[in-house]
Scaffold this motif. Structure first.
Motif, short mmCIF file in Angstrom:
data_model
loop_
_atom_site.label_atom_id
_atom_site.label_comp_id
_atom_site.label_asym_id
_atom_site.label_seq_id
_atom_site.Cartn_x
_atom_site.Cartn_y
_atom_site.Cartn_z
N SER A 1 0.80 -1.22 0.00
CA SER A 1 0.00 0.00 0.00
C SER A 1 0.83 1.27 0.00
N ARG A 2 2.15 1.15 0.10
CA ARG A 2 3.01 2.33 0.22
C ARG A 2 2.93 3.21 -1.02
N ALA A 3 2.67 4.48 -0.80
CA ALA A 3 2.62 5.44 -1.90
C ALA A 3 4.02 5.96 -2.21
N GLU A 4 4.21 6.43 -3.40
CA GLU A 4 5.48 7.02 -3.82
C GLU A 4 5.85 8.15 -2.86
N GLY A 5 7.09 8.12 -2.39
CA GLY A 5 7.56 9.16 -1.49
C GLY A 5 7.40 8.85 -0.02
N GLU A 6 6.60 7.84 0.31
CA GLU A 6 6.46 7.44 1.72
C GLU A 6 7.66 6.59 2.13
N PRO A 7 7.98 6.56 3.43
CA PRO A 7 9.16 5.78 3.88
C PRO A 7 9.03 4.30 3.53
N ARG A 8 10.16 3.69 3.25
CA ARG A 8 10.19 2.24 3.12
C ARG A 8 10.27 1.64 4.53
N MET A 9 9.66 0.47 4.70
CA MET A 9 9.63 -0.20 5.99
C MET A 9 10.17 -1.61 5.81
N TRP A 10 11.29 -1.90 6.48
CA TRP A 10 11.93 -3.20 6.35
C TRP A 10 12.12 -3.86 7.71
N PRO A 11 12.07 -5.18 7.76
CA PRO A 11 12.29 -5.87 9.04
C PRO A 11 13.77 -5.96 9.39
N THR A 12 14.05 -6.12 10.66
CA THR A 12 15.39 -6.42 11.15
C THR A 12 15.34 -7.74 11.90
N TRP A 13 16.26 -8.61 11.63
CA TRP A 13 16.33 -9.97 12.19
C TRP A 13 16.76 -9.90 13.65
N ARG A 14 15.90 -10.34 14.59
CA ARG A 14 16.20 -10.27 16.03
C ARG A 14 15.96 -11.66 16.66
N PRO A 15 16.97 -12.55 16.61
CA PRO A 15 16.77 -13.95 17.01
C PRO A 15 17.11 -14.24 18.47
N ASP A 16 16.87 -13.31 19.37
CA ASP A 16 17.28 -13.50 20.77
C ASP A 16 16.68 -14.74 21.41
N ARG A 17 15.46 -15.09 21.03
CA ARG A 17 14.76 -16.15 21.75
C ARG A 17 15.36 -17.53 21.52
N VAL A 18 16.13 -17.71 20.46
CA VAL A 18 16.76 -19.01 20.26
C VAL A 18 17.90 -19.22 21.26
N MET A 19 18.34 -18.15 21.92
CA MET A 19 19.41 -18.25 22.91
C MET A 19 18.88 -18.23 24.35
N ALA A 20 17.57 -18.12 24.52
CA ALA A 20 16.99 -17.99 25.86
C ALA A 20 16.81 -19.34 26.51
N ALA B 1 14.80 -11.68 4.04
CA ALA B 1 15.51 -11.02 2.95
C ALA B 1 14.55 -10.62 1.83
N ALA B 2 13.57 -11.48 1.54
CA ALA B 2 12.58 -11.16 0.51
C ALA B 2 11.73 -9.96 0.90
N ALA B 3 11.60 -9.72 2.22
CA ALA B 3 10.83 -8.56 2.70
C ALA B 3 11.69 -7.31 2.84
N GLY B 4 12.98 -7.40 2.44
CA GLY B 4 13.84 -6.23 2.43
C GLY B 4 14.82 -6.13 3.56
N CYS B 5 14.92 -7.15 4.41
CA CYS B 5 15.82 -7.09 5.57
C CYS B 5 17.26 -6.85 5.13
N ARG B 6 17.93 -5.95 5.83
CA ARG B 6 19.31 -5.61 5.52
C ARG B 6 20.26 -5.87 6.69
N LEU B 7 19.71 -6.10 7.88
CA LEU B 7 20.57 -6.18 9.06
C LEU B 7 19.93 -7.00 10.16
N SER B 8 20.77 -7.43 11.09
CA SER B 8 20.31 -8.19 12.25
C SER B 8 20.58 -7.37 13.51
N ASP B 9 19.94 -7.78 14.60
CA ASP B 9 20.14 -7.15 15.90
C ASP B 9 20.12 -8.24 16.95
N HIS B 10 21.06 -8.21 17.88
CA HIS B 10 21.19 -9.24 18.90
C HIS B 10 21.29 -8.58 20.26
#
Length: 322
Positions: A25-44, A84-93
């Motif tokens: 639904s994003r219109a031209e000129g609106e911010p892009r929204m991408w996910p960031t990979w946050r896999p903390d729960r696999v270490m809990a 990655a298909a949704a635009g992810c560029r980075l992870s966070d831990h």
């Protein structure tokens, strides 16, 4: 405010349905929204019951069984493909401290089997499992070409009555004081020796760790990417006037300020966007004082202006691949 890109933080088991809806639904000129990979729960792994519930959920979302450690890694790689298909560029831990214990894949398989049976691990075993898990997550980041971030140092859920009434992470979190330097060095060194060290940003919560983490990150600059190893912005209990100024001074002392990727809005709230403006004003104030004191010559103002623009915009755009 001229926002071009917003990166949220998302668990590997998240559906990302709202990302797909926004992208459609994003219109031209609106911010892009991408996910960031946050896999903390696999270490809990301190809570085997909760960990197993999560692993079962991850298995369902990934569409594959997770009966051993190797299958866990494959499920995570499958979810990374979706991110990655949704635009992810980075992870966070999010880490209480770095983990750099020695491990073998066979040993990780054995510890995984213990956890899947619902049994707890000893403190030493938890450290070994987390060390192996963190290493493999970092390898995946390198394989994907993602930048990786490590937020280090919280001590969570200190007030029992608050947690019982409202659940975990309800506000009684504080600064931890665990040692970080040696484990951080072992963790980064193994990845670097194997050619698997991705672009990395490290953030400390406890002010005591600032110089140690900045100096350790600098050991692994390799010239392949400008500012590959970053001492990240003041974070959480430190993203205030004194904390931001301290972070900038540490970075200037131990690294290269001109390569800094700038401020982040860690609260992930639209209402916290003004902290970027706060950061920009503080950055310019510090540099302005250096000019007034003769530390930066007036004749270099054009270069200083370019540096400010890069710290506030260009460096992040290039570093994260925006």
């Amino acid at each position: 405010m001229g926002v071009e890109v917003i990166c949220t933080t998302d668990d590997p088991a998240d559906s990302l349905e709202y990302h797909r809806a926004y992208a459609a639904s994003r219109a031209e000129g609106e911010p892009r929204m991408w996910p960031t990979w946050r896999p903390d729960r696999v270490m809990a792994v301190e809570d085997p019951e909760g960990w197993n519930t999560y692993i079962n959920r991850l298995s369902e979302v990934a569409g594959r069984s997770i009966g051993n450690f190797a299958e866990l890694l494959e499920a995570l790689r499958e979810r990374q493909r979706v991110f990655a298909a949704a635009g992810c560029r980075l992870s966070d831990h999010g880490l209480d401290t770095f983990y750099g214990e020695e491990f073998t894949d066979g040993g990780l398989e054995s510890l995984f089997a213990v956890l899947r049976r619902g049994r707890g691990l000893t403190e030493t075993e938890r450290a070994v499992f987390r060390s192996g898990m963190l290493y493999h997550l970092a390898v995946m980041n390198a394989e994907r070409g993602w930048a990786q971030q490590f937020h280090v140092g919280p001590l969570r859920n200190n007030r029992t009555r608050l947690m019982r009434g409202y659940g975990a992470d309800a506000g009684a979190d504080s600064l931890d004081d665990q040692p970080v330097a040696r484990a951080m060095g072992r963790f980064l060194d193994r990845l670097e020796r194997e050619g698997r060290l991705a672009r990395t940003v490290v953030y400390n919560l406890n002010p005591k760790d600032g110089e140690a983490m900045a100096a350790m990150a600098g050991n692994f600059q390799d010239g392949t990417v400008a500012g590959k190893m970053q001492y990240g912005a003041a974070w959480w209990f430190s993203d205030h006037l004194n904390g931001m100024e301290r972070q900038l001074n540490i970075l200037s002392d131990y690294g290269l300020l001109s390569r800094f990727v700038g401020m982040l809005t860690d609260s992930r709230s639209f209402l916290s966007f003004p902290r970027h403006e706060y950061f920009r004003r503080l950055l310019c104030d510090i540099l302005g004082r250096d000019v007034e004191r003769g530390r930066i010559p007036y004749t270099e103002m054009e270069a200083v202006g370019r540096m400010v623009e890069n710290i506030c915009y260009g460096n992040a755009k290039s570093y994260f691949g925006f």
